[in-house]
Design a protein around this motif. Structure first.
Motif: not given
Length: 961
Positions: A172-175, A201-206, A253-254
């Motif tokens: 897994l390679d994610v933000a 832990n992964y959502r862009l809005a969390y 992440a961006y």
RNA sequence: GCCCAGAUGGUGGAAUUGGUAGACACGAGGGACUUAAAAUCCCUUGGCCAGUGAUGGCCGUACGGGUUCGAUUCCCGUUCCGGGCACCA
């Protein structure tokens, strides 16, 4: 005919509305151009002359592009959510929606008087449910997305779930917030709530428990860009760090794409630099250190991998989880005491006093390069939020480590040949590495950096680390995730309800979720945000409606989120909404988006560099990943308009104490306060006082108006110079308290909108901060009158005479103007095209020009700058359509060709004189002329001509005795 | 501390990107018209020096160097002002 600007402006403003002159529609057959201003927050104070500066500049560009045949989108709207309306509501009970509405009406009235080419049919307001529908929608999409580091884009969360089902966190390679590790079996064994927690832990809005900037005075949290020097940007209240559960956007992440995108857009270097600093990319390595006599290890981040041999101690951030793990029993008491001390310190304390503090943890870490056991310390100078919250300290080459080492008497090992570290550390990344490993010490590993440059050493170390599995190469960013919750009323409500403590999204088809009514705008007694006061703020999952709070049963009816979104939420995608503002099916239709693409020219203040301009780039990139926006960067060219400062005036009151021995003065003071003119103030002991700039003209005080200004000045006495009272002046921020606010309405009333427009542009370069100086406005007004008079005489004369061809001189004046104005507008340098208009007008007046073939193009040229007068003259010239739809005149070189060229003659290294020549003269003719000049004894004196230079680009070498 | 952008008359600011620095406007001074005022128009206005005068000379774009026939413009160094980041390892 007189130049009656009041009638002209009124007439045309009405006609534009009636004819919908500025309404635009998508037209596939025409090229588009999108001009945008940063939309204003409608404050209660209304507009001052500084606000329209950027609008005028962009309006000129928009009108110019339209005249060039582009289909121009030039919209306007309001960033209507904001703190002042809410605070006003708290004080007065007046609903923010009402004050906002009133302020907008006032703004609109003021804007309308200035003659902008806005398409008001596309107006948006961030507080309008039809608008924030799409703010809420985007938020939900962010909630339903994660960021894939491999494909470099956002993906739906379902893809991630699929991955977990198949292989857990493997490959897994994610933000992510923290690195989790579980297998597919472990994932499947989790219950719903646990799964939701993992996905957070992964959502862009969390939703996350994080350290936030809490501002007690404002009763809300703030984003990093809203905190300046440890106090709130608005109001300047203290800010403290507090652990709170808040919505966050995974902007980090961006980070790389936000950085890369800067190279593709046309912004000023300083603004790009500001964003680069804010993103703060640093390349380095993460290296694992084992703890001595333990099976524990931890990772540090460093950009100076070359300094591995100079590490003499390690430091942990006090908030790091490692602190508890690595503190030994003997050190426990000392560490606890230190942690208590750190906790007491606010953000501001840390900034204001940077004393060296710290405590030894009792543990040691083994340096994988030297085998040495380095003591592990804990200190507040290491930040928990950056890197891994732990560092390796190299006191010889880092000033902070150096200060720490000196303070606690730790060893310092230099690693650069010939560097002096007796007084301070050697931080520069230049020089030749030595002591790596140290001579006379048996190498722990077979690896040496000695003799390499630092750059080479960094690369070599990274390579070694990677190959020997001691860590990994890593890029870190300073950019943090944005805190997205505010404990306020006047903002977009989150379309979120809570079930079993976990957030659930209100179904998309139920959006917008409208802001509920409350009876009080303050937080509740239990400290909940103002929405806690709402009686009707619960979500019924059966009926899919908002229902009364009393119905909450946590089975089918659930409580709704009490926080609201921050100011930047509504401003992050408004440029997309302008493309298709009435669409209820989508934020923007793909048809409209594909036509308008992105903003070609964006005008606004540079104060948004690290706020709005980052957030909306992030937001747009997300929408780009979703396929909603077709362009990755929202704003192609950005121009920052400078602030217009106020020019304050002062009067000088003579202090009573200093006047004891001056009988004359004492006598005057008996009658009233005594003021001395600026030129004489040094002879007295005076106090300067701000005076309303509106009763001062060209720095001369209107004495009667001054006496009437304030009751205490009714009997004021004056010491004049040359019969006048001259005021002092200073450039300051435009503000009520300095009595230097100049209102555009007054200027429009006195001189007209066209004069205001012209003058604001003439003031100086758009990008530069400059003081507003009302005195100079006459000049612009005079020019318009002259232009009007010239036009009237041409129109009158041309009616009597048969048309004739324009003279070469007239054509030259005209084409010089076309060239200059066209070039200037392209580079946004309007302040120099206005002089060009003045010169052309004067030239044509002197030539007694009577030719309408000259006037017509001039009217078109001036239309972007002074649209009202242009329309009126255009009509007088017999046109029945708006000047907006005319054709921009084309510059023709042939009218400007000079019949002579200038030749510079240089004698022995010094330019001595110039002669004019026929433009087509060949080199032989020029040489002959130069030789002829040589005969002039005055220039000669035995010297020889060595070069002849013809301006601009020809050069002839002539050698003569 | 690091990074970015600047510095030109009394003032805001021009200068074709290396080619006669100070356009244009404001302010100031003088003049014309007018009973007067407003409005309008004209002249002077970077500094110093010489000349009755037209005019001429020298110095001048923050400071010191450099490249060039020629530098406000390009290069190196210094000072000052503005902006951004800042215990970011």
């Amino acid at each position: 005919m007189e130049y009656n600007f009041r009638d002209i402006e009124k007439k045309w403003q009405q006609r534009w509305v009636a004819a919908q002159t500025y309404k635009v529609t998508e037209d596939e057959n025409r090229k588009k151009f999108y001009v945008l201003n940063m939309f204003p927050y409608p404050s209660g104070a209304g507009l001052h002359v500084g606000h329209p500066l950027g609008y005028i500049a962009s309006d000129i560009y928009a009108r110019y592009k339209r005249l060039q045949g582009f289909n121009v989108l030039n919209p306007m709207g309001y960033d209507a959510y904001g703190l002042p309306a809410e605070q006003y509501a708290i004080q007065t009970g007046q609903h923010p929606a009402i004050t906002t509405e009133q302020n907008i009406a006032r703004y609109r009235e003021q804007l309308d008087k200035i003659g902008f080419s806005f398409d008001w049919s596309r107006e948006v307001r961030t507080c309008d449910p039809q608008y924030y529908h799409w703010t809420q929608w985007a938020f939900q999409r962010m909630f339903g997305s994660f960021y894939c580091n491999t494909c470099h884009k956002a993906q739906t969360i379902e893809k991630l779930i699929e991955h977990f089902e198949k292989q857990g966190t493997a490959d897994l390679d994610v933000a992510q917030t923290e690195e989790l590790s579980f297998t597919a079996d472990e994932w499947r064994a989790k219950n719903d709530v646990e799964k939701q927690q993992v996905l957070m832990n992964y959502r862009l809005a969390y939703l996350a428990e994080t350290m936030v900037n809490w501002c007690p005075a404002l009763g809300t949290v703030l984003a990093n860009d809203e905190v300046v020097n440890g106090v709130s940007e608005r109001g300047g209240y203290p800010v403290e760090q507090k652990r709170m559960k808040q919505w966050c956007l995974r902007v980090s992440a961006y980070a790389q794409r936000l950085l890369d995108g800067l190279d593709t857009i046309d912004w000023t270097d300083s603004l790009k630099e500001t964003q680069r600093n804010w993103i703060g990319r640093s390349e380095g390595a993460e290296i694992v250190f084992k703890v001595k006599d333990s099976d524990k290890s931890f990772t540090i981040f460093t950009t100076r991998a070359d300094t591995m041999f100079g590490v003499t101690f390690m430091v942990l951030a006090p908030e790091s989880e490692l602190v508890q793990e690595l503190t030994t029993a003997e050190q426990r008491a000392a560490v606890d005491e230190y942690l208590a001390y750190v906790k007491k310190r606010t953000e501001r304390d840390r900034i204001s006093d940077r004393k060296v503090t710290g405590v030894f943890s009792g543990s040691y870490a083994i340096n994988p390069f030297t085998g040495e056991a380095n003591p592990i310390w804990i200190s507040e100078y290491v930040l928990a939020g950056y890197g891994t919250g732990a560092i390796m300290a190299v006191p010889a080459h880092d000033s902070r480590d150096y200060a720490f080492a000196k303070h606690f008497g730790l060893p310092i090992v230099p690693l650069v040949e010939g560097c002096d570290i007796s007084e301070e550390s050697f931080d520069a990344k230049e020089g030749i590495v030595c002591n790596s490993p140290r001579t006379g010490v048996t190498p722990y590993i077979d690896f040496s950096l000695n003799g390499l440059t630092i750059k080479e050493a960094i690369a070599a170390t990274k390579k070694y680390v990677r190959e020997h599995n001691l860590g990994r190469v890593k890029v870190n960013y300073r950019l943090r995730d944005a805190i997205f919750s505010r404990q306020r009323y006047w903002g977009e409500p989150f379309p979120v309800y809570y079930k079993d403590g976990m957030p659930q999204m209100v179904p998309e088809e139920c959006l917008p979720l409208e802001l509920p009514e409350v009876d009080k705008f303050l937080p509740t007694e239990t400290g909940e945000p103002p929405l806690g006061n709402a009686k009707r703020w619960a979500w019924d999952t059966k009926t899919k409606t908002v229902v009364d709070n009393s119905a909450i049963d946590n089975v089918t009816v659930f409580p709704l989120e009490l926080n609201t979104m921050p100011g930047f939420a509504g401003s992050s995608a408004y440029y997309l909404r302008y493309m298709d503002p009435k669409n209820d099916e989508a934020l923007v239709s793909s048809k409209a988006d594909n036509y308008w693409q992105s903003v070609d020219l964006y005008v606004g203040g540079s104060e948004h560099a690290t706020g709005h301009l980052i957030y909306s780039r992030f937001w747009n990139k997300f929408l780009f990943d979703l396929g909603v926006s077709c362009k990755e960067e929202p704003f192609q060219k950005l121009v920052n308009q400078g602030m217009i400062q106020g020019r304050s005036n002062f009067v000088y009151r003579i202090n009573t104490e200093g006047a004891e021995n001056n009988a004359e003065l004492k006598e005057m003071m008996a009658k009233g306060p005594v003021f001395v003119s600026a030129g004489l103030k040094d002879q007295y002991d005076v106090t300067p006082l701000h005076v309303d700039v509106n009763i001062v003209s060209a720095d001369v005080l209107d004495i009667e108006a001054f006496k009437a200004w304030r009751p205490e000045y009714a009997n004021a006495q004056f010491i004049l110079e040359d019969g006048r009272y001259v005021c002092g002046w200073a450039v300051e921020k435009m503000s009520k308290s300095m009595f230097n606010v100049v209102n555009p309405d007054m200027i429009v009333e006195k001189f007209g909108a066209d004069t205001l427009r012209l003058y604001e542009m003439f003031l100086g370069p758009v990008e530069q901060a400059k003081p507003w100086d009302t005195n100079g406005i006459d000049g612009s007004h005079r020019f318009l009158k002259k232009f009007w008079n010239l036009a009237q005489s041409i129109i009158a004369q041309s009616e009597q005479n048969t048309p004739s061809n324009p003279s070469p001189a007239e054509l030259k004046a005209l084409h010089k103007l076309i060239k200059k104005v066209t070039e200037d507008i392209e580079v946004f340098s309007y302040n120099t095209s206005i002089p060009a208009f003045m010169i052309a007008t004067n030239e044509l007046s002197q030539l007694k020009c009577t030719n309408r073939a000259i006037l017509e193009p001039m009217v078109i040229l001036i239309a972007p700058f002074a649209p009202h007068i242009a329309e009126e003259l255009w009509e007088q010239l017999g046109h029945t359509t708006s000047v907006c739809d005319a054709q921009w005149p084309v510059f023709e070189e042939k009218y400007l060709v000079e019949d002579t060229v200038k030749m510079m003659v240089a004698f022995n290294g010094k330019t001595r004189f110039s002669i004019d020549f026929p433009a087509d003269a060949d080199n032989a003719t020029i040489e002959a002329a130069a030789r002829a000049h040589e005969l002039t004894p005055k220039y000669l004196e035995g010297k020889s001509i060595i070069k002849v230079i013809i301006v601009p680009k020809r050069m002839i070498n002539i050698v003569m005795k």
